[in-house]
Scaffold this motif. Structure first.
Motif, PDB file in Angstrom:
ATOM      1  N   UNK A 127      -6.057   8.613  14.332  1.00  0.00           N
ATOM      2  CA  UNK A 127      -5.242   9.040  13.412  1.00  0.00           C
ATOM      3  C   UNK A 127      -5.737   8.611  11.942  1.00  0.00           C
ATOM      4  N   UNK A 128      -5.785   7.318  12.056  1.00  0.00           N
ATOM      5  CA  UNK A 128      -6.433   6.971  10.577  1.00  0.00           C
ATOM      6  C   UNK A 128      -7.318   7.515   9.970  1.00  0.00           C
ATOM      7  N   UNK A 129      -8.564   8.019  10.989  1.00  0.00           N
ATOM      8  CA  UNK A 129      -9.802   8.556  10.417  1.00  0.00           C
ATOM      9  C   UNK A 129      -9.403  10.017  10.102  1.00  0.00           C
ATOM     10  N   UNK A 130      -8.502  10.606  10.878  1.00  0.00           N
ATOM     11  CA  UNK A 130      -8.207  12.183  10.864  1.00  0.00           C
ATOM     12  C   UNK A 130      -7.511  12.284   9.521  1.00  0.00           C
ATOM     13  N   UNK A 131      -6.571  11.409   9.183  1.00  0.00           N
ATOM     14  CA  UNK A 131      -6.017  11.578   7.731  1.00  0.00           C
ATOM     15  C   UNK A 131      -6.955  11.261   6.624  1.00  0.00           C
ATOM     16  N   UNK A 139       0.877  -1.169   0.227  1.00  0.00           N
ATOM     17  CA  UNK A 139      -0.148  -0.049   0.028  1.00  0.00           C
ATOM     18  C   UNK A 139       0.884   1.364  -0.103  1.00  0.00           C
ATOM     19  N   UNK A 140       0.233   2.260  -0.578  1.00  0.00           N
ATOM     20  CA  UNK A 140       1.003   3.633  -0.590  1.00  0.00           C
ATOM     21  C   UNK A 140       0.163   4.720  -0.132  1.00  0.00           C
ATOM     22  N   UNK A 141      -1.220   4.266   0.038  1.00  0.00           N
ATOM     23  CA  UNK A 141      -2.015   5.656   0.333  1.00  0.00           C
ATOM     24  C   UNK A 141      -3.125   5.093   1.334  1.00  0.00           C
ATOM     25  N   UNK A 173      -7.928  13.911   3.636  1.00  0.00           N
ATOM     26  CA  UNK A 173      -7.958  13.573   2.062  1.00  0.00           C
ATOM     27  C   UNK A 173      -9.373  13.940   1.525  1.00  0.00           C
ATOM     28  N   UNK A 174     -10.437  13.934   2.322  1.00  0.00           N
ATOM     29  CA  UNK A 174     -11.720  14.070   1.883  1.00  0.00           C
ATOM     30  C   UNK A 174     -12.111  15.574   1.889  1.00  0.00           C
ATOM     31  N   UNK A 175     -11.116  16.455   2.424  1.00  0.00           N
ATOM     32  CA  UNK A 175     -11.258  17.939   2.552  1.00  0.00           C
ATOM     33  C   UNK A 175     -11.790  18.593   3.829  1.00  0.00           C
ATOM     34  N   UNK A 176     -11.318  17.713   4.882  1.00  0.00           N
ATOM     35  CA  UNK A 176     -11.716  18.435   6.273  1.00  0.00           C
ATOM     36  C   UNK A 176     -10.368  18.722   6.965  1.00  0.00           C
ATOM     37  N   UNK A 235       4.568   3.616   4.624  1.00  0.00           N
ATOM     38  CA  UNK A 235       4.528   5.121   4.882  1.00  0.00           C
ATOM     39  C   UNK A 235       3.719   5.443   3.879  1.00  0.00           C
ATOM     40  N   UNK A 236       2.192   6.234   3.905  1.00  0.00           N
ATOM     41  CA  UNK A 236       1.362   6.848   3.347  1.00  0.00           C
ATOM     42  C   UNK A 236       1.665   7.959   2.406  1.00  0.00           C
ATOM     43  N   UNK A 237       1.535   8.056   1.148  1.00  0.00           N
ATOM     44  CA  UNK A 237       2.211   9.238   0.336  1.00  0.00           C
ATOM     45  C   UNK A 237       1.630  10.441   0.914  1.00  0.00           C
ATOM     46  N   UNK A 238       0.441  10.698   1.537  1.00  0.00           N
ATOM     47  CA  UNK A 238      -0.160  11.667   2.092  1.00  0.00           C
ATOM     48  C   UNK A 238       0.360  12.071   3.591  1.00  0.00           C
ATOM     49  N   UNK A 239       1.232  11.163   4.123  1.00  0.00           N
ATOM     50  CA  UNK A 239       1.879  11.456   5.678  1.00  0.00           C
ATOM     51  C   UNK A 239       1.195  10.377   6.548  1.00  0.00           C
ATOM     52  N   UNK A 240       2.008  10.280   7.262  1.00  0.00           N
ATOM     53  CA  UNK A 240       1.402   9.435   8.764  1.00  0.00           C
ATOM     54  C   UNK A 240       1.303  10.642   9.520  1.00  0.00           C
TER      55      UNK A 240
END
Length: 348
Positions: free
Chosen positions: A176-180, A148-150, A184-187, A250-255
């Motif tokens: 943390x997972x939900x906040x990331x 996985x990358x994202x 991504x959804x714009x929040x 490590x997700x591309x959007x950041x940890x």
């Protein structure tokens, strides 16, 4: 004084030494922290030197950060613990409740990374990490899936019934997972409507189970139930040591930066000794042992690291480049409402 009386006096003073030593040894400090790997690491490899230096005994009260906070709050007027380890977000709540006392100045405290010093030195970081994605390496290899990358990989239909997510109200990993996902959804950390609105159409359908903590993950990986789940590199390393086939990505959007903090509990029965323990746990010596035997990544940059440990620290420093820090003041102010919403709309 005659020679005879001198000998008697000397013998009397000598007889007092074991009693004094016994008194020192009788002092016990209770420290709340996560059980499992963390408890084993600190109990077997870290506390020993402090106990040797002070004659005191350190006993772990195991539990999740939420458990430990609840115990400290319930006994606020007469604390049963002396020091507690809490994930950073929960530590800020503890400080706000008046459960922590200011840590006294020390060389070790001054040496910490700035991010590991909590506001007003009411707490300090003992271990640094981040929440990213962990995955079942055995399953991915067998199915020919790329790593996985994202964060959005959790919404891929091929993972239907294979995503395991920690419950947001009880787990920092789940939060943390939900906040990331929400970002991504714009929040953002003040507005989680985008995340809640998008969850049922994206990641939600793929979730096999919402778990209260990460304790079940090893079993769920071995039984082939879990493919993807939020976790830290430290927790992944602990699972791998047990032979569990997992890897960190490590997700591309950041940890999300996750600091395990410690605080001396206010009004405890051994304030001086508790301050000494907190100071010792920030020392390069203590953090080197926690790194070597438990993969607890140091917050004191003077901590010596060699071999695999040095590689691990270098890798974490690389991942920290796009790691995200949560706005804990906003999160903690809104979390009770979010928890209620989560329970009503997601984890039904």
């Amino acid at each position: 004084m005659t020679r005879k009386t001198s000998l008697i006096a000397a013998a009397f003073l000598a007889s007092l030494l074991p009693a004094g030593a016994a008194f020192a040894q009788a002092k016990t400090l209770y420290i709340g922290m996560n059980g499992g790997t963390m408890e084993k690491t600190y109990s077997q490899y870290v506390f020993g030197e402090f106990e040797k230096q002070t004659g005191a005994k350190v006993v772990v009260v195991p539990g999740t950060s939420s458990d430990i906070l609840a115990k400290a709050q319930a006994n606020k007027d007469k604390p049963q613990m002396h020091v507690m380890f809490l994930d950073d977000g929960i530590m800020y709540r503890a400080i706000g409740m008046g459960l922590c006392e200011k840590q006294r100045p020390s060389a070790a405290l001054n040496e910490l990374f700035p991010a590991a010093r909590f506001k007003g030195d009411m707490a300090s970081g003992v271990s640094l990490g981040m929440t990213g994605i962990a995955y079942n390496k055995k399953m991915f290899t067998e199915k020919g899936w790329a790593a996985p990358t994202s964060w959005m990989d959790m919404a891929d239909p091929k993972f239907k019934g294979k995503v395991v997510f920690q419950s947001m109200p009880s787990s920092s990993f789940g939060l943390h997972g939900f906040l990331m996902f929400n970002r991504i959804q714009g929040g953002n950390d003040k507005n989680v409507d985008p995340g809640f609105n998008a969850w049922p159409k994206t990641i939600g359908p793929n979730v096999l189970e919402y778990i209260p903590s990460s304790a079940k993950l090893s079993e769920m990986v071995q039984t082939g139930e879990a493919a993807l789940f939020p976790l830290t590199p430290t927790a992944v390393a602990a699972l791998k040591e047990k032979g569990i086939p997992v890897e960190y990505a490590q997700p591309k959007e950041g940890s999300v930066v996750l600091t395990v903090g410690q605080c001396v509990i206010a009004n405890n029965s051994e304030p001086e000794l508790s301050q000494k323990l907190a100071e010792y746990l920030l020392s390069p010596q203590a953090q080197a042992a926690a790194l070597q035997y438990g993969s607890q990544l140091p917050t004191n940059p003077k901590t010596p690291a060699t071999g695999d440990a040095a590689k691990q620290v270098a890798q974490i420093n690389e991942w920290m480049k796009n790691a995200v820090t949560v706005d804990w003041e906003s999160v903690n102010a809104n979390r009770p409402a979010w928890n209620t919403r989560w329970n009503k709309t997601i984890e039904r």
